[in-house]
Design a protein around this motif. Sequence first.
Motif, PDB file in Angstrom:
ATOM      1  N   PHE A  50      13.794   7.272 -50.614  1.00  0.00           N
ATOM      2  CA  PHE A  50      13.359   6.215 -49.701  1.00  0.00           C
ATOM      3  C   PHE A  50      14.234   6.174 -48.460  1.00  0.00           C
ATOM      4  CE2 PHE A  50      13.336   1.815 -48.167  1.00  0.00           C
ATOM      5  CZ  PHE A  50      11.985   1.635 -47.980  1.00  0.00           C
ATOM      6  N   LYS A  51      13.597   6.178 -47.304  1.00  0.00           N
ATOM      7  CA  LYS A  51      14.276   6.012 -46.021  1.00  0.00           C
ATOM      8  C   LYS A  51      13.572   4.873 -45.294  1.00  0.00           C
ATOM      9  CE  LYS A  51      15.706  10.817 -45.262  1.00  0.00           C
ATOM     10  NZ  LYS A  51      16.191  11.025 -46.507  1.00  0.00           N
ATOM     11  N   PRO A  52      14.262   3.746 -45.097  1.00  0.00           N
ATOM     12  CA  PRO A  52      13.612   2.619 -44.425  1.00  0.00           C
ATOM     13  C   PRO A  52      13.238   2.966 -42.990  1.00  0.00           C
ATOM     14  CG  PRO A  52      15.932   2.156 -44.818  1.00  0.00           C
ATOM     15  CD  PRO A  52      15.629   3.466 -45.467  1.00  0.00           C
ATOM     16  N   ALA A  53      12.093   2.471 -42.562  1.00  0.00           N
ATOM     17  CA  ALA A  53      11.632   2.705 -41.196  1.00  0.00           C
ATOM     18  C   ALA A  53      12.483   1.897 -40.226  1.00  0.00           C
ATOM     19  CB  ALA A  53      10.169   2.307 -41.069  1.00  0.00           C
ATOM     20  N   THR A  55       5.897   6.768 -63.367  1.00  0.00           N
ATOM     21  CA  THR A  55       7.219   6.159 -63.215  1.00  0.00           C
ATOM     22  C   THR A  55       8.164   7.101 -62.472  1.00  0.00           C
ATOM     23  OG1 THR A  55       6.915   4.906 -65.260  1.00  0.00           O
ATOM     24  CG2 THR A  55       9.169   5.155 -64.458  1.00  0.00           C
ATOM     25  N   ALA A  56       8.141   8.370 -62.828  1.00  0.00           N
ATOM     26  CA  ALA A  56       9.004   9.349 -62.154  1.00  0.00           C
ATOM     27  C   ALA A  56       8.632   9.475 -60.681  1.00  0.00           C
ATOM     28  CB  ALA A  56       8.901  10.704 -62.846  1.00  0.00           C
ATOM     29  N   TYR A  57       7.332   9.491 -60.382  1.00  0.00           N
ATOM     30  CA  TYR A  57       6.877   9.583 -58.990  1.00  0.00           C
ATOM     31  C   TYR A  57       7.286   8.332 -58.204  1.00  0.00           C
ATOM     32  CZ  TYR A  57       3.810  10.080 -54.972  1.00  0.00           C
ATOM     33  OH  TYR A  57       3.326  10.188 -53.694  1.00  0.00           O
ATOM     34  N   ALA A  58       7.089   7.151 -58.788  1.00  0.00           N
ATOM     35  CA  ALA A  58       7.478   5.908 -58.121  1.00  0.00           C
ATOM     36  C   ALA A  58       8.987   5.867 -57.904  1.00  0.00           C
ATOM     37  CB  ALA A  58       7.014   4.704 -58.933  1.00  0.00           C
ATOM     38  N   PHE A  59       9.747   6.289 -58.894  1.00  0.00           N
ATOM     39  CA  PHE A  59      11.205   6.323 -58.759  1.00  0.00           C
ATOM     40  C   PHE A  59      11.622   7.234 -57.611  1.00  0.00           C
ATOM     41  CE2 PHE A  59      15.257   8.394 -59.741  1.00  0.00           C
ATOM     42  CZ  PHE A  59      16.092   7.298 -59.784  1.00  0.00           C
ATOM     43  N   ALA A  60      11.021   8.412 -57.554  1.00  0.00           N
ATOM     44  CA  ALA A  60      11.382   9.368 -56.508  1.00  0.00           C
ATOM     45  C   ALA A  60      10.999   8.838 -55.129  1.00  0.00           C
ATOM     46  CB  ALA A  60      10.702  10.712 -56.769  1.00  0.00           C
ATOM     47  N   GLN A  61       9.795   8.301 -54.976  1.00  0.00           N
ATOM     48  CA  GLN A  61       9.322   7.852 -53.676  1.00  0.00           C
ATOM     49  C   GLN A  61       9.994   6.557 -53.214  1.00  0.00           C
ATOM     50  OE1 GLN A  61       7.054   9.249 -51.423  1.00  0.00           O
ATOM     51  NE2 GLN A  61       7.468  11.017 -52.706  1.00  0.00           N
ATOM     52  N   LEU A  62      10.203   5.628 -54.134  1.00  0.00           N
ATOM     53  CA  LEU A  62      10.676   4.299 -53.743  1.00  0.00           C
ATOM     54  C   LEU A  62      12.185   4.113 -53.836  1.00  0.00           C
ATOM     55  CD1 LEU A  62       7.890   2.131 -55.384  1.00  0.00           C
ATOM     56  CD2 LEU A  62       8.090   2.838 -52.994  1.00  0.00           C
ATOM     57  N   LEU A  63      12.870   4.933 -54.607  1.00  0.00           N
ATOM     58  CA  LEU A  63      14.314   4.748 -54.755  1.00  0.00           C
ATOM     59  C   LEU A  63      15.117   5.981 -54.363  1.00  0.00           C
ATOM     60  CD1 LEU A  63      14.312   2.825 -58.136  1.00  0.00           C
ATOM     61  CD2 LEU A  63      14.530   1.877 -55.850  1.00  0.00           C
ATOM     62  N   LEU A  64      14.738   7.120 -54.862  1.00  0.00           N
ATOM     63  CA  LEU A  64      15.539   8.321 -54.664  1.00  0.00           C
ATOM     64  C   LEU A  64      15.454   8.856 -53.235  1.00  0.00           C
ATOM     65  CD1 LEU A  64      17.385  10.115 -56.355  1.00  0.00           C
ATOM     66  CD2 LEU A  64      15.404  11.535 -56.855  1.00  0.00           C
ATOM     67  N   ALA A  70       6.464   3.980 -46.215  1.00  0.00           N
ATOM     68  CA  ALA A  70       6.644   3.422 -44.878  1.00  0.00           C
ATOM     69  C   ALA A  70       5.985   2.047 -44.735  1.00  0.00           C
ATOM     70  CB  ALA A  70       6.066   4.373 -43.837  1.00  0.00           C
ATOM     71  N   HIS A  71       5.188   1.637 -45.708  1.00  0.00           N
ATOM     72  CA  HIS A  71       4.518   0.328 -45.640  1.00  0.00           C
ATOM     73  C   HIS A  71       5.566  -0.780 -45.755  1.00  0.00           C
ATOM     74  CE1 HIS A  71       1.867  -3.012 -46.655  1.00  0.00           C
ATOM     75  NE2 HIS A  71       0.888  -2.270 -46.142  1.00  0.00           N
ATOM     76  N   PRO A  72       5.423  -1.854 -44.971  1.00  0.00           N
ATOM     77  CA  PRO A  72       6.415  -2.938 -44.989  1.00  0.00           C
ATOM     78  C   PRO A  72       6.562  -3.624 -46.353  1.00  0.00           C
ATOM     79  CG  PRO A  72       4.884  -3.219 -43.152  1.00  0.00           C
ATOM     80  CD  PRO A  72       4.412  -2.053 -43.937  1.00  0.00           C
ATOM     81  N   PHE A  73       5.557  -3.528 -47.203  1.00  0.00           N
ATOM     82  CA  PHE A  73       5.631  -4.143 -48.530  1.00  0.00           C
ATOM     83  C   PHE A  73       6.790  -3.582 -49.347  1.00  0.00           C
ATOM     84  CE2 PHE A  73       4.407  -4.061 -53.051  1.00  0.00           C
ATOM     85  CZ  PHE A  73       4.288  -5.425 -53.280  1.00  0.00           C
ATOM     86  N   TYR A  74       7.111  -2.316 -49.163  1.00  0.00           N
ATOM     87  CA  TYR A  74       8.150  -1.650 -49.947  1.00  0.00           C
ATOM     88  C   TYR A  74       9.543  -1.763 -49.338  1.00  0.00           C
ATOM     89  CZ  TYR A  74       4.140   0.470 -52.219  1.00  0.00           C
ATOM     90  OH  TYR A  74       2.961   0.677 -52.884  1.00  0.00           O
ATOM     91  N   ARG A  75       9.708  -2.494 -48.263  1.00  0.00           N
ATOM     92  CA  ARG A  75      11.014  -2.592 -47.608  1.00  0.00           C
ATOM     93  C   ARG A  75      12.070  -3.280 -48.472  1.00  0.00           C
ATOM     94  NH1 ARG A  75      12.849  -2.651 -41.815  1.00  0.00           N
ATOM     95  NH2 ARG A  75      11.068  -1.275 -41.772  1.00  0.00           N
ATOM     96  N   PRO A  76      11.788  -4.445 -49.109  1.00  0.00           N
ATOM     97  CA  PRO A  76      12.840  -5.073 -49.926  1.00  0.00           C
ATOM     98  C   PRO A  76      13.161  -4.246 -51.177  1.00  0.00           C
ATOM     99  CG  PRO A  76      11.089  -6.645 -49.425  1.00  0.00           C
ATOM    100  CD  PRO A  76      10.612  -5.294 -49.009  1.00  0.00           C
ATOM    101  N   LEU A  77      14.437  -4.135 -51.469  1.00  0.00           N
ATOM    102  CA  LEU A  77      14.874  -3.367 -52.630  1.00  0.00           C
ATOM    103  C   LEU A  77      14.331  -3.957 -53.923  1.00  0.00           C
ATOM    104  CD1 LEU A  77      16.589  -1.134 -53.915  1.00  0.00           C
ATOM    105  CD2 LEU A  77      18.521  -2.729 -53.854  1.00  0.00           C
ATOM    106  N   TRP A  78      14.278  -5.268 -54.024  1.00  0.00           N
ATOM    107  CA  TRP A  78      13.831  -5.885 -55.272  1.00  0.00           C
ATOM    108  C   TRP A  78      12.371  -5.552 -55.578  1.00  0.00           C
ATOM    109  CZ3 TRP A  78       9.853  -9.355 -55.711  1.00  0.00           C
ATOM    110  CH2 TRP A  78       9.417  -9.985 -54.548  1.00  0.00           C
ATOM    111  N   VAL A  79      11.545  -5.381 -54.557  1.00  0.00           N
ATOM    112  CA  VAL A  79      10.141  -5.012 -54.776  1.00  0.00           C
ATOM    113  C   VAL A  79      10.071  -3.599 -55.348  1.00  0.00           C
ATOM    114  CG1 VAL A  79       7.946  -4.522 -53.624  1.00  0.00           C
ATOM    115  CG2 VAL A  79       9.243  -6.558 -53.010  1.00  0.00           C
ATOM    116  N   PHE A  84      -0.409   8.326 -52.377  1.00  0.00           N
ATOM    117  CA  PHE A  84      -0.507   7.450 -53.541  1.00  0.00           C
ATOM    118  C   PHE A  84       0.394   6.232 -53.349  1.00  0.00           C
ATOM    119  CE2 PHE A  84       0.669   6.425 -57.989  1.00  0.00           C
ATOM    120  CZ  PHE A  84      -0.587   6.015 -58.404  1.00  0.00           C
ATOM    121  N   ILE A  85       1.618   6.473 -52.889  1.00  0.00           N
ATOM    122  CA  ILE A  85       2.553   5.408 -52.514  1.00  0.00           C
ATOM    123  C   ILE A  85       3.021   5.729 -51.103  1.00  0.00           C
ATOM    124  CG2 ILE A  85       4.786   4.340 -52.946  1.00  0.00           C
ATOM    125  CD1 ILE A  85       4.460   4.975 -55.869  1.00  0.00           C
ATOM    126  N   ASP A  86       2.816   4.795 -50.192  1.00  0.00           N
ATOM    127  CA  ASP A  86       3.246   4.991 -48.811  1.00  0.00           C
ATOM    128  C   ASP A  86       4.558   4.231 -48.602  1.00  0.00           C
ATOM    129  OD1 ASP A  86       3.498   5.477 -46.133  1.00  0.00           O
ATOM    130  OD2 ASP A  86       1.867   4.139 -45.519  1.00  0.00           O
TER     131      ASP A  86
END
Length: 74
Positions: free
Chosen positions: A58-61, A47-56, A7-16, A3-5
């Motif tokens: 998250f491991k940058p490639a 929101t909880a899923y996005a928070f977990a995947q993108l912030l909690l 590892a995609h470069p779009f999610y690399r910046p913290l502000w995004v 649903f949210i990947d």
Amino acid sequence: MKFIDPAHPFYRPLWVRLLLVGLCAAWTAVEYYNGEQTWGLIFLVMTAYAFAQLLLFFKPATAAETAPEEDGQK
């Protein structure tokens, strides 16, 4: 397919990542404010899923993981 990947470069910046989680949270508040508990719950879970995947969790490639593989042919 995820649903949210993360590892995609779009999610690399913290502000995004912060912006996406914030927008999901804001839309959750809008739904609850308008009395739509079902949609509010759906967006709360999103929101909880996005928070977990993108912030909690998250491991940058690393650069080695994102670099294209070379097969030695020219």
